[in-house]
Design an enzyme around this catalytic site. Sequence first.
Site, mmCIF file in Angstrom:
data_model
loop_
_atom_site.group_PDB
_atom_site.id
_atom_site.type_symbol
_atom_site.label_atom_id
_atom_site.label_comp_id
_atom_site.label_asym_id
_atom_site.label_seq_id
_atom_site.Cartn_x
_atom_site.Cartn_y
_atom_site.Cartn_z
ATOM 1 N N ASP A 475 0.865 -1.171 0.000
ATOM 2 C CA ASP A 475 0.000 0.000 0.000
ATOM 3 C C ASP A 475 0.907 1.228 0.000
ATOM 4 O OD1 ASP A 475 -2.405 1.546 0.373
ATOM 5 O OD2 ASP A 475 -1.743 1.819 2.441
ATOM 6 N N ASP A 674 -1.061 -0.896 6.252
ATOM 7 C CA ASP A 674 -1.230 -0.408 7.616
ATOM 8 C C ASP A 674 -2.639 0.044 7.939
ATOM 9 O OD1 ASP A 674 -1.360 1.909 6.096
ATOM 10 O OD2 ASP A 674 -0.419 3.123 7.664
ATOM 11 N N ASP A 678 -6.763 -2.378 4.420
ATOM 12 C CA ASP A 678 -5.779 -3.360 3.960
ATOM 13 C C ASP A 678 -6.002 -4.744 4.574
ATOM 14 O OD1 ASP A 678 -4.359 -1.476 2.421
ATOM 15 O OD2 ASP A 678 -3.289 -0.781 4.196
#
Length: 786
Positions: A475, A674, A678
Amino acid sequence: MKISFNRESSQLKDPVCGMDVSRDSRYYYNYSGKDYYFCSEQCLLKFKQNPQNYLKESESICNDKQSCSIGTQITHKKDSQATQYTCPMHPEIVQDYPGSCPRCGMALEPVVAKAVEEKNEELIDMSRRFWVSAVLSVPVFILAMSVDMMPSLLPDGMSMKMVQWIEFLLATPVVVWGGWPFFVRGYKSLQTMNLNMFTLIAIGIFVAWAYSVVALIMPHIFPPMMQMNDGLVHLYFEAAAVITTLVLLGQVLELRARSQTNAAIRLLLELAPNSARIVRDDGNEEDIALEMVQVGDILRVRPGEKVPVDGVVIDGQSSVDESMVTGEPVAVKKFAGEKLIGATINSSGTLLMRTQKIGADTLLSQIIDMVSKAQRSRAPIQKLADVVSSYFVPAVIGISLITFFIWWIWGSEPRLAYAIVSAVSVLIIACPCALGLATPISIMVATGRGATSGVLIKNAEALEIMQKVDTLVVDKTGTLTEGKPKLVNLHAEDGFSEEELLRLVASLERASEHPLSEAIVNGAKERDVELVKVESFNSLSGMGITGEVDGQRVAVGNLKLFESLNINALELSKKADIERFEGKIVMLVAVDSTAAGFIAITDPIKESTKEAIHNLHAQGIKVVMLTGDSRTTAEIVAKKLGIDEVHAEVLPEQKAEIIKKLQAKGHIVAMAGDGINDAPALALAHVGIAMGTGADIAMESAGITLVKGDLRGIVRARVLSRATMRNIRQNLFFAFFYNSVGIPIAAGVLYPFFGILLSPMIAAAAMSFSSVSVITNSLRLKGIKL
């Protein structure tokens, strides 16, 4: 930051053997609507054959140490904080008092190590038995060797009969008292049909001693070929005594070595300070015990002191050494508003902090809990050792019997003596302790080593798979970047003022929990913009937010949001491209269905990210970036960092789909993220990697957590994984090779060619040191450079 794994681990009673087992046991059976758990397959099969028999007997299993009920959680009469004990080879075995494992016979050890190592009663007992046995065994051995090799050294008047009785008197206490734990464990293994190393040891020692006793008392019953000139028969008291002593020595060395595997946890436990300096409401300060600190307390941390608990700086500035928790050697600057981690060391200035987390909620406590659970988890590679071990002991007993009869029928004279010696050697040398220890000891050491470098392993499976990963999906926000976005630019279209636009957008964003929302709200506060109440707030995942502010309909988000609202924003988006080309995040704004302007936010890339990606590429890992940002912004960031593949404008649910596609192509995928969005992707990946600075749910879904939130931690995790699996393979090879070579030699395969017959004493020494060698090899992981 909170790392918590609340997996239930309540204990149950095995209704067959009475052993405490946990709900994690793979052996369970539903009978009459109730689940029953077992320590082994043998106990499960026995129960299935006659459940009622064992349910009636189960009441008598409970003793004065414990109260139990079948199918319900055990409650020990001691306090709830009593130390629990488990077996390193069989983590499903858990009980709240020390003892030996009913499956393998190994000494149980505490589930969680204490800061100050407790007395190891097992080690003390084994050491006492070893030293007494050694004192008695040495003269037996010298006497036996003198008779065989230098009979002239014997004192005048000492007959062979007298020598044998002296050997009996010295060897019997060694076998009976020194070897008593082996006989108890061997008997239990036969009773429950959990055949293990102590089955072989007990049978081997007993056969050598019992044969010698019979030969001493009734030598005339043996064939003439076995009798010496004086009618006596050769005895093996020295073999029985020395075997017992050597096995005791092996147990002592093994127990000492095993105690070192928890060194990492003890080191972490020792980090926590014993007291904290509280600042009272009236300004007075005093030192109080750490247990008395409450959430919300104001604490002072002076230079050189440890931060007592997790909290936030409210006044002062300093540098804090967080290396003991994060693995980063460079001290971190701390100012007002910065988070502090308990047990880290304040280097220079004085800090005032507000307590946020105490006790089990602190990061240090959560790390210790995670490491403890990981150390008891089982790696997939261990299945091979488990399968082999389940058949190994019965096979060894069979080989020993075959060896005995082959020597007795076809061997050289004295056949019976050679048959007993060879059979005992096979039993002793083939003990599978090294095989059973090969994997769990390496896992225990490796997870502890990872924790001291800021790499928290949730389970052994994640550690094993990490070495195979060839694709890393990351990400962007909070993973590649700092995750601390800041408002840097604001553009208003004709008919709108920048201040009014910021007031509307910030008021709307205040209702959102997105990290970018916080940046906009903070930017408005810095500009002294007054925020107002929002109505009809709505968040559209992956697109943006909408709501009513002062009676005006406001929308903030990307082009997808505007398209869904039928708002023409193409021209506005083109104007924003200049910001995107600089790598900024752009959010379009519409007021009453009219494109009103945009807001530009920057989220700096972490200084360590470029180095981490370079190192990952050097290890042959492909890096894929997923982000909800515009393609322009995403590609600029990817170009700066050298990322291989980019998926921009991705909705949260699409992240999991991309991972599925990569897996379908045969890639072993790790996902690093994080945020809450996710979590599904982290759970779907072969290995989920959570940034320790992110959301709790992301950490719950991940197999590995990086305390620092630094991608270099992934490089460390991969190095640790490779080293651990290499170490395990070395251990397994040694254990398999040792038994493959040792058993035939012990059986006498070299005798027809070279006249070599392995002494049971040499077999005992080899067996004892094989386990110690495996543990010693595993302990090398403590020194690996990450």
